[in-house]
Each structure stands twice: as C-alpha cells, then as structure tokens.
Write a protein that holds these residues in place. Structure first.
Motif, PDB file in Angstrom:
ATOM      1  N   THR A   1     -50.083  27.555  61.267  1.00 47.86           N
ATOM      2  CA  THR A   1     -49.685  27.795  62.653  1.00 47.86           C
ATOM      3  C   THR A   1     -50.687  27.174  63.619  1.00 47.86           C
ATOM      4  O   THR A   1     -50.300  26.525  64.602  1.00 47.86           O
ATOM      5  CB  THR A   1     -49.538  29.307  62.910  1.00 47.86           C
TER       6      THR A   1
ATOM      7  N   ALA B   1     -44.203  32.158  64.186  1.00 45.72           N
ATOM      8  CA  ALA B   1     -45.321  32.545  63.315  1.00 45.72           C
ATOM      9  C   ALA B   1     -46.467  33.113  64.140  1.00 45.72           C
ATOM     10  O   ALA B   1     -47.078  34.113  63.759  1.00 45.72           O
ATOM     11  CB  ALA B   1     -45.790  31.352  62.486  1.00 45.72           C
ATOM     12  N   ALA B   2     -46.763  32.494  65.288  1.00 45.66           N
ATOM     13  CA  ALA B   2     -47.838  32.999  66.157  1.00 45.66           C
ATOM     14  C   ALA B   2     -47.509  34.409  66.639  1.00 45.66           C
ATOM     15  O   ALA B   2     -48.390  35.285  66.671  1.00 45.66           O
ATOM     16  CB  ALA B   2     -48.053  32.057  67.340  1.00 45.66           C
TER      17      ALA B   2
ATOM     18  N   GLN C   1     -50.257  23.354  63.588  1.00 46.55           N
ATOM     19  CA  GLN C   1     -49.018  22.923  64.243  1.00 46.55           C
ATOM     20  C   GLN C   1     -49.134  23.020  65.767  1.00 46.55           C
ATOM     21  O   GLN C   1     -48.760  22.095  66.487  1.00 46.55           O
ATOM     22  CB  GLN C   1     -47.819  23.736  63.748  1.00 46.55           C
TER      23      GLN C   1
ATOM     24  N   ALA D   1     -43.449  27.554  64.510  1.00 48.19           N
ATOM     25  CA  ALA D   1     -44.871  27.814  64.761  1.00 48.19           C
ATOM     26  C   ALA D   1     -45.047  28.908  65.810  1.00 48.19           C
ATOM     27  O   ALA D   1     -45.914  29.775  65.675  1.00 48.19           O
ATOM     28  CB  ALA D   1     -45.578  26.529  65.187  1.00 48.19           C
TER      29      ALA D   1
END
Length: 136
Positions: A115, A12-13, A118, A9
């Motif tokens: 994202t 992804a951020a 999460q 996560a």
C-alpha cells in the motif's frame, strides 16, 4: 497507475487504518493479557506500541495524505518484528503464540509495504504535494 490499483490501495489504506485502531486498542487497554499470551513481560512497551498504532490508524483515516502514515506503520512493523523475534527463545513457554503473532505481523507488513509503495508511486506520478484519498 491504473485507477483500479489506486482504488485498491486506498481501500487497503482504510483497512489498515481500522486494523491499527483495533490492534492499538488491544495493546493500549490490555497489554498485560497480550503480554502473557505472547510470553512477553514488557507491558509498558506494549502500551506504547498500542498508542503508536492508534495514532497511525486515526491519521490514516483522517489525514488527506496517507503516505507518511503508511510508512510509519512499516517502521512500526519493524519494531513489532524485533520484539516478537525476542519472544521466540526456548525459555518462553508461549513462543508458539509469539510465532503465530510474528507470522501475522509479517503478513500485515506485506500489505503495509504494498500500500505504501502504491500510494507513494501515485504521489510521484501525479506530481502533487499531497495524495488525496479517492473513495471507492
């Protein structure tokens, strides 16, 4: 939450931060070219969307709590979707391009949502006021 999920996560951020900077730069610097490609005549709107993307991207990469900026991206995605749906009219000779762009936005919206959920869950589970980015 599993540490592996947290790492994914956070990665992804970070990706979404850089993606926002890239897309925002295009929208802010070349709204005319983008508008022509999609059959949109809204250059000022595209430039504003670019500034929104740039702000979200820089904030995702620099702020200790990425969660509000991820949700801001989700809200921005909704605006993008509405704008692109408006470009799918039969009178738009570039509607195929707008359709491809819409499919792309829908895909990135999925990543934005995953994202955001999460990292929101992590914040809730950790009971800390801020989610600190874990490098990894």
């Amino acid at each position: 939450m599993k540490p592996q999920t947290v790492t994914k996560a956070n990665r992804a951020a970070n990706f979404l931060g850089w993606f926002s900077i890239g897309l925002g730069s295009l929208e802010a610097v070349a709204p005319g070219a983008l508008g022509r490609t999609l059959g949109l005549g809204q250059m000022r709107l595209l430039r504003l969307y670019g500034l929104r993307e740039l702000g979200a991207g820089v904030s995702l990469l620099t702020q200790p709590n990425p969660v509000p900026w991820l949700w801001a991206r989700v809200a921005g995605d909704a605006l993008d979707i509405v704008t692109l749906v408006g470009a799918l009219t039969p009178g738009n000779s570039r509607r195929r391009n707008a359709g491809v762009a819409l499919a792309s936005v829908l895909a990135i919206t999925g990543l934005d949502l995953w994202t955001a959920v999460q990292l929101t869950r992590l914040r809730t589970e950790s009971r800390h006021p801020n989610v600190q980015k874990v490098e990894g």
